[in-house]
Design a protein around this motif. Structure first.
Motif, mmCIF file in Angstrom:
data_model
loop_
_atom_site.group_PDB
_atom_site.id
_atom_site.type_symbol
_atom_site.label_atom_id
_atom_site.label_comp_id
_atom_site.label_asym_id
_atom_site.label_seq_id
_atom_site.Cartn_x
_atom_site.Cartn_y
_atom_site.Cartn_z
ATOM 1 N N PRO A 128 0.767 -1.189 0.178
ATOM 2 C CA PRO A 128 0.113 -0.009 -0.065
ATOM 3 C C PRO A 128 0.812 1.325 0.037
ATOM 4 N N GLU A 129 1.911 1.411 0.677
ATOM 5 C CA GLU A 129 2.904 2.526 0.865
ATOM 6 C C GLU A 129 3.379 2.524 -0.350
ATOM 7 N N LYS A 131 2.176 1.500 -3.641
ATOM 8 C CA LYS A 131 1.374 2.106 -4.511
ATOM 9 C C LYS A 131 1.201 3.496 -4.224
ATOM 10 N N ALA A 132 0.770 3.844 -3.029
ATOM 11 C CA ALA A 132 0.548 5.334 -2.702
ATOM 12 C C ALA A 132 1.604 6.283 -3.148
ATOM 13 N N ALA A 133 2.856 5.828 -3.021
ATOM 14 C CA ALA A 133 4.015 6.755 -3.493
ATOM 15 C C ALA A 133 4.284 6.658 -5.058
ATOM 16 N N LEU A 135 1.408 6.335 -6.960
ATOM 17 C CA LEU A 135 0.276 7.324 -7.254
ATOM 18 C C LEU A 135 0.565 8.690 -7.233
ATOM 19 N N GLU A 136 1.364 9.039 -6.266
ATOM 20 C CA GLU A 136 1.846 10.299 -6.104
ATOM 21 C C GLU A 136 2.788 10.748 -7.251
#
Length: 160
Positions: A128-129, A131-133, A135-136
Motif C-alpha cells: 500500500p505504501e 502504491k501510494a508513492a 500514484l503520487e
C-alpha cells in the motif's frame, strides 16, 4: 605589418576565449547535457524501494508497453505525421484526414486502455505504501511517459 600583428593576436585570443566560454555556458543556458538521463526504472525502484522481483516486473511491463506501441505503429502514425503528410499534398483532404485521425485515435485509445489495465495489475503487486508513492509520482507531469513510453535511444537502458 609589425604594428598590426599584436592586434590580430589579441582578436584571435578573444575569439578563442569567447567560443570557449560559450561552450561552457550553452549547456547551462539551454538545458543540454552530456550526462545521460537516469534510467527511470532505476529511479522508481530506488524511490519506492522495490524488490528485485518488483523491479523485474516493472521492466517487463515497460517491455510490453513498447511492444504494444510498436504493434500500434509506434510514432509512424502519430497525429503530427498525419498532419504533415496532409500538408504536403497539393489539395487538402479534410474528410480523409479526419478518417485517418479517427482510426489513429481508436488505435491509441486501445493501447492506452491495455497499458492502464496492465499497470493496474502491476500496482496491485505493490505494498500500500509503494502504491501510494507511485500514484503520487504519477501526478507529476510526464512521469508515466518517461517510465512507460521511453524514447527509442533510452528504451534499452532499463534492461540493465
Amino acid at each position: 605589418m609589425g604594428g598590426r600583428l599584436p592586434w590580430y593576436l589579441l582578436a584571435a585570443s578573444l575569439a578563442v576565449n569567447v567560443f570557449f566560454l560559450a561552450g561552457l555556458a550553452f549547456p547551462q543556458l539551454f538545458g543540454v547535457s552530456d550526462t545521460p538521463t537516469p534510467d527511470p526504472v532505476a529511479v522508481v525502484a530506488e524511490e519506492l524501494e522495490l524488490s528485485a522481483a518488483q523491479r523485474a516486473d516493472l521492466v517487463a511491463l515497460r517491455g510490453r508497453v513498447a511492444e504494444r506501441r510498436a504493434a500500434a505503429g509506434g510514432n509512424g502514425g502519430s497525429f503530427r505525421a498525419l498532419l504533415i503528410a496532409e500538408l504536403a499534398k497539393p489539395a487538402f483532404d479534410r474528410a480523409g484526414l479526419e478518417a485517418r485521425m479517427q482510426d489513429r485515435r481508436a488505435i491509441v485509445g486501445k493501447v492506452v486502455l491495455d497499458v492502464a489495465e496492465d499497470l493496474h495489475g502491476y500496482l496491485a503487486t505493490l505494498s500500500p505504501e509503494q502504491k501510494a508513492a507511485f500514484l503520487e509520482k504519477a501526478k507529476e507531469r510526464a512521469f508515466l511517459r518517461r517510465l512507460l513510453w521511453p524514447r527509442r535511444e533510452t528504451a534499452n537502458n532499463s534492461n540493465r
